[in-house]
Design an enzyme around this catalytic site. Structure first.
Site, PDB file in Angstrom:
ATOM      1  N   ASP A   1      63.966   6.113   9.733  1.00 45.72           N
ATOM      2  CA  ASP A   1      63.347   6.055  11.328  1.00 45.72           C
ATOM      3  C   ASP A   1      62.274   4.829  11.485  1.00 45.72           C
ATOM      4  O   ASP A   1      61.814   4.158  10.496  1.00 45.72           O
ATOM      5  CB  ASP A   1      62.852   7.373  11.620  1.00 45.72           C
ATOM      6  CG  ASP A   1      63.058   7.596  13.220  1.00 45.72           C
ATOM      7  OD1 ASP A   1      63.140   8.812  13.581  1.00 45.72           O
ATOM      8  OD2 ASP A   1      62.958   6.773  14.030  1.00 45.72           O
TER       9      ASP A   1
ATOM     10  N   GLU B   1      59.850  11.892  22.769  1.00 45.17           N
ATOM     11  CA  GLU B   1      59.210  11.905  21.550  1.00 45.17           C
ATOM     12  C   GLU B   1      57.927  12.725  21.540  1.00 45.17           C
ATOM     13  O   GLU B   1      57.718  13.520  22.547  1.00 45.17           O
ATOM     14  CB  GLU B   1      59.138  10.610  20.811  1.00 45.17           C
ATOM     15  CG  GLU B   1      60.361  10.060  20.547  1.00 45.17           C
ATOM     16  CD  GLU B   1      60.488   9.133  19.565  1.00 45.17           C
ATOM     17  OE1 GLU B   1      61.151   8.032  19.670  1.00 45.17           O
ATOM     18  OE2 GLU B   1      59.746   9.358  18.427  1.00 45.17           O
TER      19      GLU B   1
HETATM   20  C1  GLC Z   1      62.638   6.836  16.969  1.00 44.64           C
HETATM   21  C2  GLC Z   1      63.247   7.875  17.206  1.00 44.64           C
HETATM   22  C3  GLC Z   1      64.567   7.797  16.549  1.00 44.64           C
HETATM   23  C4  GLC Z   1      65.290   6.434  17.082  1.00 44.64           C
HETATM   24  C5  GLC Z   1      64.458   5.420  16.617  1.00 44.64           C
HETATM   25  C6  GLC Z   1      64.895   3.998  17.177  1.00 44.64           C
HETATM   26  O1  GLC Z   1      61.223   6.568  16.960  1.00 44.64           O
HETATM   27  O2  GLC Z   1      62.661   8.739  16.298  1.00 44.64           O
HETATM   28  O3  GLC Z   1      65.469   9.088  17.116  1.00 44.64           O
HETATM   29  O4  GLC Z   1      66.625   6.420  16.824  1.00 44.64           O
HETATM   30  O5  GLC Z   1      62.932   5.450  16.760  1.00 44.64           O
HETATM   31  O6  GLC Z   1      64.628   3.983  18.455  1.00 44.64           O
END
Ligand code: GLC
Length: 603
Positions: A299, A492
């Site tokens: 991530d 988030e």
């Molecule tokens: C974010 C998320 C993830 C996402 C990634 C790219 O922090 O946790 O779900 O796919 O970054 O945007």
């Protein structure tokens, strides 16, 4: 016919039946190589720098120069939430993607890029794209086939902009609604994860055989993202292994069976150890026991969280089984440090080769080498009426009727006056929620769509019979009042919320409507159950509409009875936050509305 002719004829027939004569047998050079053979041949020709480049994903906005794609042999780019080309149109996205891809194909080995994006409820970064209900609403439909059809539409719209990889489906099993990402999961049970994960993967990927309408899916976030203590985003999931496997893993088993090509590791820790550094879970369980053949992507800057010393963090993550690192900003530093770790022997070459092999296999399976550029015939499908019709069906089936006293619903299209109120009645941004146009989403007229108020007016013969005041003033004398309340967009950790109460503005709008002495229907636009006890007792009808996206007509369809309610709760509905976490199967289980609850007309 003389005997020897019979023999010749028979021989020819046998050879023809066999398919080809000896001299027709292609030699090694022309025989179509299997994907594995192509991968091994390519891998064997790659330098360490080229291999490390394939393991590196950079954010497009972080590129100091587009030529860095070539200089660093980058294997992947992404658009983080809201990272769009200056003119946010489908064709501008396609031009941008093709430009990056052309740069990648100018490298020595011409290995095409994978470009990832969070198309999590439609191609939601793109203005004018069809925005679907977030997964919590799709969970309420209990309709796996619909989820597959929706994902297939999203895949076409993503492919229409060239992009070939979505960081979806999120198959989190949110167990505590205080978590800001509750709406990204299908619901609180592994049964919903098992039902919807393979459906979404199949919708996005098809058979991952290089069709132009197929894109790579990414089941996320492995594992236990929805189980953190207190719903703390990126927090610590404290469970026995048996509980972790029973609640948070079953959907991954199904996604792997469906052939999911990528899986994203999760920010959370399990019993104190960060998932991104967890070799037992990422390698022994996911790749070994569950047989995952695709690649694990980290991530966003999640590797950095493993250790304060970045080289150490890289060592732990790659050794644990991360194959591609979403760096995504300081990619030069990452590449330099990973190279040193390999050259010092801290990371063995077989681990690098395993990671690159997994990535290349997916790229070959997707047909990226043969068709690296945008299929422009798909670009015009972005936001098409046919796609919006699928999203409208998703909205219809996602709505959950929690209360309907005196059959105040369905509404009558010939009502003299329907008065509408609430901050979420005429706000496309609020009804889409987070991950829409920008990472956090935002209120206002942010993209093409139909608000609930607009939909109500479109549904009746005389639009002026539908009046509106955000505060609920002017309700007296109307046949019925509709108050659309709930949350404003978040994504988030920004959505972590320990209260889950309605705003005073919302409560006041309901009270004003109630004070007018007319029947009151409350519609909740939210990413999760909220504490609505007082509203439930005041209102005559209550509908959970989740985050429906751009197709507000789906709400009007059901409110007017053109379509019956069919949605049922994907979460247990708490009476108070003190009850959380509150989930089906708890020893003490006393929700306001139970998991699976939902009324229908005619009940
Ligand atoms: C974010 C998320 C993830 C996402 C990634 C790219 O922090 O946790 O779900 O796919 O970054 O945007």
């Amino acid at each position: 016919m003389r005997t020897h002719n019979w023999i010749r004829l028979t021989a020819v027939l046998l050879i023809l039946a066999a398919g080809c004569t000896k001299e027709d047998e292609p030699n090694d050079a022309t025989k179509a190589k299997t994907i594995d053979e192509q991968v091994e041949a390519l891998l064997g020709s790659m330098t360490l720098e080229e291999k490390i480049g394939q393991m590196t994903q950079a954010e497009r906005g972080a590129l100091t120069n587009i030529t860095d794609i070539k200089t660093y042999h980058l294997g992947s780019l992404l658009s983080g939430g809201g990272s769009s080309p200056s003119s946010n149109t489908p064709s501008a996205w396609a031009d941008m993607y093709d430009g990056y891809q052309a740069m990648a194909l100018s490298t020595r080995l011409k290995i095409p890029l994978l470009y990832g994006i969070d198309a999590v409820h439609g191609h939601n970064n793109v203005k004018g794209a069809t925005i679907f209900p977030h997964n919590i609403g799709l969970g309420a439909t209990r309709d796996a086939d619909l989820v597959k059809r929706a994902a297939a539409v999203v895949a076409k719209e993503v492919a229409g902009t060239g992009i070939d990889w979505t960081f979806a489906p999120c198959i989190a099993v949110p167990r505590d609604e205080r978590w800001g990402r509750t709406y990204e999961g299908f619901g609180e049970t592994p049964e919903l994860q098992v039902m919807m994960a393979p459906a979404a993967v199949q919708g996005f990927q098809g058979t991952l055989s290089g069709k132009n309408t197929e894109i790579l899916a990414c089941a996320k976030h492995f594992v236990g993202d929805g189980g953190t203590a207190g719903g703390d985003d990126q927090g610590n999931t404290v469970l026995t292994e048996e509980q972790l496997r029973a609640i948070h893993m079953p959907g991954y088993v199904e996604a792997i069976k469906q052939g999911v090509g990528s899986i994203m590791a999760s920010y959370n820790s399990w019993n104190g150890t960060k998932l991104h550094g967890h070799k037992y879970l990422l390698t022994d369980v996911l790749k070994g026991e569950l047989g995952f053949q695709g690649f694990v992507v980290s991530d966003w800057e999640a590797v950095d969280q493993i250790s304060g010393d970045y080289p150490t963090a890289i060592l732990y993550a790659i050794s644990a089984g991360v194959d591609m690192v979403m760096v995504p900003i300081r990619y030069q530093y990452f590449i330099a440090e990973l190279k040193k770790l390999v050259q010092r022997g801290d990371i063995p070459m077989y681990r690098i080769d395993d990671a690159v092999r997994r990535i290349l296999k997916v790229k070959f399976r997707m047909g990226l080498f043969e068709k690296p550029f945008t299929d422009r015939s798909l670009t015009a499908t972005v936001g098409s009426a046919a796609h919006r019709a699928v999203a409208r069906e998703c909205v219809q089936k996602s709505l959950v009727l929690l209360k309907n006293s005196n059959a105040v619903l369905p509404l009558k299209k010939n009502a003299a006056r329907i008065h509408v109120a609430g901050k979420n009645a005429d706000d496309i941004g609020n009804q889409c929620g987070g991950w829409t146009i920008s990472w956090q989403g935002m209120s206002g007229n942010i993209t093409t769509g139909t608000t609930i108020l607009q939909a109500l007016r479109k549904a009746v013969p005389n639009a002026s019979a539908v009046t509106f005041s955000v505060t609920g003033s002017g309700a007296a004398g109307a046949d019925v009042g509709i108050v659309v309340v709930g949350e404003t967009p978040y994504a988030e950790g920004a959505g972590d919320n320990s209260q889950l109460t309605l705003s005073s503005e919302d409560l006041s709008a309901v009270a004003n409507m109630k004070a007018a002495g007319i029947p009151v229907v409350v519609i909740l636009i939210s990413g999760r159950p909220m504490i609505i006890n007082s509203v439930v007792s005041e209102a005559d009808a209550v509908v959970a509409a989740w985050l429906p996206g751009t197709e507000g007509e789906g709400v009007a369809d059901v409110l007017f009875g053109d379509v019956n309610f069919s949605g049922v709760l994907p979460h247990s509905w708490p009476r108070s936050v003190q009850q959380l976490p509150l989930n089906l199967g708890d020893a003490v289980y006393d929700p306001l509305f139970p998991y699976g609850f939902g009324l229908k007309y005619g009940m």
